[in-house]
Motif scaffolding. Sequence first.
Motif, PDB file in Angstrom:
ATOM      1  N   ASP A 201       0.840  -1.202   0.000  1.00 15.49           N
ATOM      2  CA  ASP A 201       0.000   0.000   0.000  1.00 15.49           C
ATOM      3  C   ASP A 201       0.872   1.248   0.000  1.00 15.49           C
ATOM      4  O   ASP A 201       1.710   1.425   0.901  1.00 15.49           O
ATOM      5  CB  ASP A 201      -0.903   0.026   1.238  1.00 15.49           C
ATOM      6  N   PRO A 204      -0.578   8.196   0.466  1.00  8.00           N
ATOM      7  CA  PRO A 204      -0.198   9.572   0.111  1.00  8.00           C
ATOM      8  C   PRO A 204       0.018  10.438   1.346  1.00  8.00           C
ATOM      9  O   PRO A 204      -0.797  10.434   2.278  1.00  8.00           O
ATOM     10  CB  PRO A 204      -1.381  10.059  -0.727  1.00  8.00           C
ATOM     11  N   HIS A 206      -0.149  13.494   3.728  1.00  7.87           N
ATOM     12  CA  HIS A 206      -1.165  14.530   3.899  1.00  7.87           C
ATOM     13  C   HIS A 206      -0.790  15.420   5.075  1.00  7.87           C
ATOM     14  O   HIS A 206       0.120  15.113   5.860  1.00  7.87           O
ATOM     15  CB  HIS A 206      -2.553  13.910   4.103  1.00  7.87           C
ATOM     16  N   THR A 227       0.838  17.461  -1.178  1.00  8.22           N
ATOM     17  CA  THR A 227       0.400  16.074  -1.210  1.00  8.22           C
ATOM     18  C   THR A 227       0.634  15.521  -2.615  1.00  8.22           C
ATOM     19  O   THR A 227       0.548  16.258  -3.596  1.00  8.22           O
ATOM     20  CB  THR A 227      -1.091  15.954  -0.851  1.00  8.22           C
ATOM     21  N   THR A 229      -0.018  13.587  -6.159  1.00  3.22           N
ATOM     22  CA  THR A 229      -1.192  13.396  -7.007  1.00  3.22           C
ATOM     23  C   THR A 229      -1.536  11.913  -7.078  1.00  3.22           C
ATOM     24  O   THR A 229      -0.731  11.041  -6.720  1.00  3.22           O
ATOM     25  CB  THR A 229      -0.932  13.913  -8.418  1.00  3.22           C
ATOM     26  N   GLU A 230      -2.731  11.622  -7.559  1.00  4.07           N
ATOM     27  CA  GLU A 230      -3.129  10.224  -7.741  1.00  4.07           C
ATOM     28  C   GLU A 230      -2.201   9.530  -8.738  1.00  4.07           C
ATOM     29  O   GLU A 230      -1.867   8.349  -8.574  1.00  4.07           O
ATOM     30  CB  GLU A 230      -4.575  10.155  -8.220  1.00  4.07           C
ATOM     31  N   ALA A 231      -1.773  10.273  -9.761  1.00  6.83           N
ATOM     32  CA  ALA A 231      -0.836   9.703 -10.728  1.00  6.83           C
ATOM     33  C   ALA A 231       0.488   9.353 -10.065  1.00  6.83           C
ATOM     34  O   ALA A 231       1.112   8.333 -10.378  1.00  6.83           O
ATOM     35  CB  ALA A 231      -0.612  10.678 -11.885  1.00  6.83           C
ATOM     36  N   ASP A 232       0.949  10.203  -9.133  1.00  4.32           N
ATOM     37  CA  ASP A 232       2.182   9.920  -8.387  1.00  4.32           C
ATOM     38  C   ASP A 232       2.047   8.628  -7.585  1.00  4.32           C
ATOM     39  O   ASP A 232       2.965   7.799  -7.556  1.00  4.32           O
ATOM     40  CB  ASP A 232       2.501  11.074  -7.437  1.00  4.32           C
ATOM     41  N   VAL A 233       0.916   8.485  -6.920  1.00  7.47           N
ATOM     42  CA  VAL A 233       0.675   7.295  -6.097  1.00  7.47           C
ATOM     43  C   VAL A 233       0.632   6.040  -6.962  1.00  7.47           C
ATOM     44  O   VAL A 233       1.229   5.011  -6.619  1.00  7.47           O
ATOM     45  CB  VAL A 233      -0.632   7.451  -5.286  1.00  7.47           C
ATOM     46  N   GLN A 234      -0.049   6.119  -8.092  1.00 10.66           N
ATOM     47  CA  GLN A 234      -0.141   4.958  -8.979  1.00 10.66           C
ATOM     48  C   GLN A 234       1.223   4.582  -9.550  1.00 10.66           C
ATOM     49  O   GLN A 234       1.548   3.394  -9.668  1.00 10.66           O
ATOM     50  CB  GLN A 234      -1.134   5.252 -10.104  1.00 10.66           C
ATOM     51  N   SER A 237       3.191   2.883  -6.846  1.00  8.01           N
ATOM     52  CA  SER A 237       2.638   1.537  -6.631  1.00  8.01           C
ATOM     53  C   SER A 237       3.137   0.578  -7.694  1.00  8.01           C
ATOM     54  O   SER A 237       3.471  -0.580  -7.398  1.00  8.01           O
ATOM     55  CB  SER A 237       1.109   1.588  -6.641  1.00  8.01           C
TER      56      SER A 237
END
Length: 247
Positions: A201, A204, A206, A227, A229-234, A237
């Motif tokens: 997991d 992100p 925060h 924080t 971005t969602e793209a960074d997290v993906q 991962s």
Amino acid sequence: MIKGKVHSLESFGSVDGPGIRFLIFLKGCPMRCRFCHNPDTWAVHDGFEELSVEEILRRAERFRPYWGREGGITVSGGEALLQLDFLTELFYQAKSRGITTCLDTSAQPFTRRQPWFGRFDRLMQLTDTVLLDIKHIDDDRHTWLTEHSNINILDCARYLSDTGKKVWLRHVLIPGITDDDEALHRLNRFLRTLTNLQRIDVLPYHTLGIYKWHQLGLDYLLEGVPTPTEADVQRASRILSEGVQLL
């Protein structure tokens, strides 16, 4: 009767182990993570409710109808391993009641020295799942980020793998600190050596806990860090999961 120093209890946790879980946050933590969103859990001698194992399990079991087949209790912190004997008794009593047990830890107290290691091994026999945080794979940067080395933490990860303990690996993604390619690929290479991972997991970073730092009169040293971005997290991962065999 052994009692624990409890920071707080939460009745409904959906991302803190398998199923729906009753969460127990214990007081005390040796690390001083610059991004910590619960610095009020650090000190072990104030701001706690002293509760027995029986009191905690009685409160927890009120919510048992919601847990389903996989749910149960998760103990976090702070760092729950600072209250190892209480934690062991809690998990022992939980298992005797058919309650699944989950430990959320950064493993900073981990050592193979006795008698601590024997006590930890006993706890692991009573633990169904471990949520293990690895803050940074580089020891120097880990020390800068948390004020502690990661050498014993990585050793704990190896021990859990060697013993086949089910682990959910957690990594906080902090822009400019833990998100660079070299560090992510290096952590991936380490994860590929483990044989017990159920999940990886990426959490992100925060800033929801900054107000606690201010309330405690502490300087928050990551002011201005955004924080991810969602793209960074993906992306993170994908890197961390590449070639890792999950259970």
